[in-house]
Design an enzyme around this catalytic site. Sequence first.
Site, PDB file in Angstrom:
ATOM      1  N   SER B  28      -1.572  -4.629   2.407  1.00 45.00           N
ATOM      2  CA  SER B  28      -0.120  -4.736   2.336  1.00 45.00           C
ATOM      3  C   SER B  28       0.319  -5.852   1.395  1.00 45.00           C
ATOM      4  O   SER B  28       1.485  -5.962   1.052  1.00 45.00           O
ATOM      5  CB  SER B  28       0.451  -4.972   3.731  1.00 45.00           C
ATOM      6  OG  SER B  28      -0.190  -6.074   4.336  1.00 45.00           O
ATOM      7  N   CYS B  29      -0.633  -6.674   0.968  1.00 42.70           N
ATOM      8  CA  CYS B  29      -0.311  -7.727   0.011  1.00 42.70           C
ATOM      9  C   CYS B  29       0.041  -7.108  -1.342  1.00 42.70           C
ATOM     10  O   CYS B  29      -0.331  -5.975  -1.636  1.00 42.70           O
ATOM     11  CB  CYS B  29      -1.496  -8.662  -0.185  1.00 42.70           C
ATOM     12  SG  CYS B  29      -1.805  -9.745   1.214  1.00 42.70           S
TER      13      CYS B  29
END
Lengths: 209, 171
Positions: B28-29
């Site tokens: 999700s980064c």
Amino acid sequence: MTVEPTPRQLSAMQIDALREVGNIGAGNAAIALSQMVDKKVDLSVPKASLVPLVGVPGLVGGPETTVAGVYLSIAGDCSGSILLLLEKESASSLATLMVPGEARAVPELDVVKRSALQETGSILSGAYLMALGQLTGLLFKPSVPGFAMDMAGAIIDHVLVDLASTEDYVLVVETDFMVSGVKILGHLILFPDLGMLATILERLGVPFE
Amino acid sequence: MSEVVSVGVAELKVSDNSLVLASFGLGSCVAVTMFDSLKRIGGLAHVMLPESRGKESESAPGKFADAAVERLLAEMVKMGARSNGVKCKIVGGAQMFEVPGSHKLDKFAKPPESASHIGARNVGAVKSELARLKIPLVGEDTGGNYGRTVRFNTSNGEVEVTSIYHGRTVL
């Protein structure tokens, strides 16, 4: 300002206590697994250790290694999350034990096998949490399991986000299962929210100094 | 082969040398890459969360999207990049778990937004910062439910994205 994490060492007593929890939890899990696959399940004495968050991908071969991950968040008296990481081969063998058929590499596992792994992860994590709950008198409520097979770094990213502002160390319980001659290596990782680990250790009678 | 420098979670690195800035296993980064093609200066920020809410940290300059974008531009300008000559490419922002695993059981505790849509929110936060700072977004590989590795070549601005399921693409 963020508070800098203080690297902590577990004392020998604390490691023993956590290993004992791991033992009982893994014992519960082995019984559950044995019933599911209808085979004898042997397990090794688990190893317990505190690992810095950034070191977690290293446990399974680095951030780009393909792994299967089953993720549950924990609510109740303490919050946190729990993640079962299985290396590619272990995930594959476990899936094949659950759903007999041709063994295939992880990214190509079919929906049924993925689902079987997801359920196994949920049961193993649940068994561990139950042992932890019984020994500490605390209530841990696991969520429904999430499942992903991908780069270890990407899976851990997800957990990190949930924990970003809390603890920088996680409790790793490494367990080896032998299911009728097939070795399955799993890492059950408890990501405690702030204060969770201290509460658990206190309840186990081995608090931080 | 250029030297590969890893940019870990919440880190931010800038270079005027020809090397490869890499972030491995993004979930999700979001990796925010900026490049000034004339001065050949490049930078990468490994963003983890959308908003700092005033909690910026010196030890983690790349952690929050809102702070990291501005900081990355400032670091590049400090190195000699033109503030109006920088272009941006972004990668990552996936949602790794289909089941809302981060949704705490107590449904009244808080909306299930914590980690479940964080990837999309990271991407959104980066984009609105880019718009505010008038930095053109010239390449993007975001979203989906799979992990990515990014290798950003600071000599030519090429951003290589690799993943287990979708092979290799170059932005």
